[in-house]
Design a protein around this motif. Structure first.
Motif, mmCIF file in Angstrom:
data_model
loop_
_atom_site.group_PDB
_atom_site.id
_atom_site.type_symbol
_atom_site.label_atom_id
_atom_site.label_comp_id
_atom_site.label_asym_id
_atom_site.label_seq_id
_atom_site.Cartn_x
_atom_site.Cartn_y
_atom_site.Cartn_z
ATOM 1 N N VAL A 1 0.847 -1.200 0.000
ATOM 2 C CA VAL A 1 0.000 0.000 0.000
ATOM 3 C C VAL A 1 0.876 1.240 0.000
ATOM 4 N N GLY A 2 1.860 1.262 0.872
ATOM 5 C CA GLY A 2 2.821 2.356 0.895
ATOM 6 C C GLY A 2 2.419 3.498 1.798
ATOM 7 N N PHE A 3 3.393 4.057 2.480
ATOM 8 C CA PHE A 3 3.149 5.190 3.377
ATOM 9 C C PHE A 3 2.603 6.389 2.621
ATOM 10 N N GLY A 4 3.062 6.557 1.375
ATOM 11 C CA GLY A 4 2.622 7.705 0.590
ATOM 12 C C GLY A 4 1.126 7.723 0.363
ATOM 13 N N VAL A 5 0.521 6.556 0.131
ATOM 14 C CA VAL A 5 -0.927 6.488 -0.090
ATOM 15 C C VAL A 5 -1.674 6.910 1.172
ATOM 16 N N TYR A 6 -1.231 6.396 2.322
ATOM 17 C CA TYR A 6 -1.881 6.761 3.581
ATOM 18 C C TYR A 6 -1.791 8.273 3.820
ATOM 19 N N PHE A 7 -0.573 8.802 3.726
ATOM 20 C CA PHE A 7 -0.362 10.200 4.092
ATOM 21 C C PHE A 7 -1.045 11.147 3.109
ATOM 22 N N LYS A 8 -0.934 10.871 1.820
ATOM 23 C CA LYS A 8 -1.568 11.737 0.824
ATOM 24 C C LYS A 8 -3.086 11.720 0.984
ATOM 25 N N SER A 9 -3.646 10.553 1.239
ATOM 26 C CA SER A 9 -5.092 10.448 1.425
ATOM 27 C C SER A 9 -5.538 11.201 2.677
ATOM 28 N N CYS A 10 -4.708 11.137 3.729
ATOM 29 C CA CYS A 10 -5.027 11.880 4.955
ATOM 30 C C CYS A 10 -5.087 13.379 4.691
ATOM 31 N N LEU A 11 -4.107 13.890 3.953
ATOM 32 C CA LEU A 11 -4.080 15.325 3.655
ATOM 33 C C LEU A 11 -5.277 15.733 2.813
ATOM 34 N N ILE A 12 -5.625 14.898 1.821
ATOM 35 C CA ILE A 12 -6.797 15.193 0.986
ATOM 36 C C ILE A 12 -8.053 15.238 1.840
ATOM 37 N N GLY A 13 -8.227 14.219 2.683
ATOM 38 C CA GLY A 13 -9.407 14.174 3.537
ATOM 39 C C GLY A 13 -9.475 15.338 4.499
ATOM 40 N N TYR A 14 -8.330 15.699 5.082
ATOM 41 C CA TYR A 14 -8.310 16.795 6.057
ATOM 42 C C TYR A 14 -8.718 18.117 5.420
ATOM 43 N N PHE A 15 -8.127 18.436 4.276
ATOM 44 C CA PHE A 15 -8.419 19.722 3.640
ATOM 45 C C PHE A 15 -9.816 19.747 3.023
ATOM 46 N N VAL A 16 -10.312 18.598 2.557
ATOM 47 C CA VAL A 16 -11.701 18.542 2.105
ATOM 48 C C VAL A 16 -12.638 18.763 3.283
ATOM 49 N N GLY A 17 -12.270 18.223 4.447
ATOM 50 C CA GLY A 17 -13.100 18.387 5.629
ATOM 51 C C GLY A 17 -13.241 19.830 6.068
#
Length: 508
Positions: A256-272
């Motif tokens: 899966v990779g750390f990059g997928v987790y972290f990038k998705s977190c940032l997307i979700g946070y800023f969309v929120g």
């Protein structure tokens, strides 16, 4: 730094057995409601809102935070096992979770979902703790005209975010604004729209509006639905899950990779942080971005753990993002934070720029509970009682919704001790039911009702200060900034056609 220290010192409150019990119960209830198709964590919080009167403020807010986090991750349970997302934010999880279930890897899919939820919830909560004080300081620069433009921006963005239903969303928001004007005038000692009825002098209480909009309307919606759940019940009875199957192997996590987790977190946070965006939009954007950057995009929709990780990391990171505008500006980012805003107001806490400095001691425990729920309760709950969660879809719907209806009516009365407000909750439920039935998003009505009093107050104050000159909203820098931001959002969400999602993301 003082606020960050205060948040982490608030973890000591969890050593109190009573507070810890409420936090854990809130998480379990939120998970159950999110997992049952047709129920949501929003409904759970609306039903439990009257109970906050019997709790101190810190305990009530900590329980609400745990329900919020549980609501985001709980929907992945039935989305994965029977392909019925328990919450809208879990729709993208089902695209890869259910194929893994069909391949005999359902428990592993739930493990990936829990890991993504834990990572996303933790990153979102940490970003909230780090960023919220600075946002609060910046918000002090926003004057009266800017506050009106900010609230108007929030309302407009929520309306235009309902793509395909913008006219209905706009009308629903207007209904909410109209309801907010009932009762005493905000600036003059006169009553409005009471029609001589004394019970309306104080206006329509927030509690019956929330309970009616979510609980009563949901009961009426389910009662009128003829959906056959026998297939879902049969599928649930066949699912066999062992606890050790929930733990994803290290090799899968590396893929899966750390990059997928972290990038998705940032997307979700800023969309929120965008009013009205919600977890479903965050998970959709994170999923499509993961597909776009993947070396094997054809594998998505067929059981790729990356899709599950991206979706769940994003929708749980939304929790932290959505609370930023709610705490610093009093603008809820989604339906759950709208109810949490109600909890704050009911307890005499006014969200705004001064909240982080004047009442930080009340807010810090809530943020600590949000982080605790993500890091501890998500994996612990799935490990201990995850194998049994799928069975809750077999609960008889007639019994379930009869209990919900009873709790809603009794709760609306206990909250206000007013028979009139209890009937008002029923009336709001009927109104919300017909709005939903005809494609009107009720969240815009609720947001219009919540923001209406401040929107009117800042509008009238701004015009009074400028001697009735409306150009004041275009000459003050803070107001002009939000006017320009509104135009930017209108351009990208309405005028410019949004880019199509990758085929793999929408194939199922």
């Amino acid at each position: 730094m003082d606020f960050i220290f205060l948040v982490f010192s608030s973890f000591s409150l969890l050593a109190d057995p009573v507070i810890l019990t409420y936090v854990i119960l809130g998480f379990v209830i939120g998970t159950i409601f999110a997992a049952i198709p047709g129920l949501t964590a929003t409904l759970a919080m609306a039903l439990l809102l009257p109970l906050t009167y019997t709790l101190n403020v810190e305990t009530a807010l900590m329980a609400c935070a745990s329900i919020y986090m549980a609501g985001m991750c709980g929907g992945s349970i039935t989305a994965t096992t029977i392909n019925i997302p328990g919450a809208p934010s879990s729709m993208m999880t089902a695209l890869d979770g259910y194929p893994m279930q069909q391949q005999g890897k359902g428990a592993l899919a739930l493990g990936h979902a829990a890991l993504g939820s834990m990572f996303g919830g933790a990153v979102g909560a940490l970003l909230l703790i780090a960023v919220a004080p600075f946002v609060a300081e910046l918000s002090l620069l926003v004057k009266t005209t800017g506050k009106f433009s900010l609230l108007a921006f929030a309302l407009i963005v929520v309306v235009i975010a309902q793509r395909g239903r913008i006219p209905q969303a706009g009308l629903a928001a207007c209904i909410g604004l109209m309801l907010a004007t009932v009762g005493l005038d905000a600036m003059e000692p006169v009553t409005r729209f009471t029609y001589g009825y004394s019970n309306l002098t104080a206006g329509i209480d927030l509690m019956p509006v929330i309970i009616g909009t979510f609980a009563i309307a949901e009961v009426l919606t389910q009662a009128s639905s003829r959906a056959d759940i026998s297939a879902a019940t049969a599928a649930a009875s066949k699912v066999k899950i062992r606890r050790r199957d929930f733990i994803p192997p290290l090799s899968d996590i590396r893929k899966v990779g750390f990059g997928v987790y972290f990038k998705s977190c940032l997307i979700g946070y800023f969309v929120g942080t965008l009013p009205g965006a919600g977890g479903s939009m965050g998970s959709f954007l994170a999923y499509t971005e993961t597909v776009r950057t993947s070396d094997d995009p054809e594998s998505f929709g067929k059981g790729n753990p990356k899709g599950i990780a991206a979706s769940e990391s994003a929708n749980n990171a939304v929790c932290g993002g959505a609370m930023v505008p709610m705490l610093t500006f009093g603008i809820p980012g989604d339906p759950i934070t709208a109810i949490m805003l109600g909890v704050l107001v009911i307890n005499g806490i006014q969200p705004g720029p001064q909240l982080m400095s004047d009442q930080a001691g009340l807010i810090a425990p809530m943020l600590a509970a949000l982080l605790f729920s993500a890091v501890v309760l998500i994996p612990l709950t799935l490990w201990l009682i995850g194998p049994y969660f799928i069975k809750i879809v077999s609960v008889r719907k007639d019994v379930l919704y009869a209990v919900i209806a009873l709790l809603a009516v009794v709760g609306s009365y206990v909250a206000t001790y007013s028979t009139f407000q209890m009937f008002m909750a029923l009336g709001m439920g009927v109104l919300a039911f017909y709005l939903r039935r005809n494609g009107f998003p009720v969240i815009t009505m609720l947001l219009g009702y919540i923001l209406g009093p401040n929107l009117e107050e800042f509008l009238r104050r701004s015009l009074a200060l400028s001697n009735g000159d409306p150009t004041t909203f275009f000459t003050n820098p803070d107001s002009l900034f939000f006017v320009a931001l509104t135009l930017v959002f209108v351009y990208f969400l309405v005028i410019r056609k949004p880019a199509k999602a990758p085929a793999a993301a929408t194939s199922k």
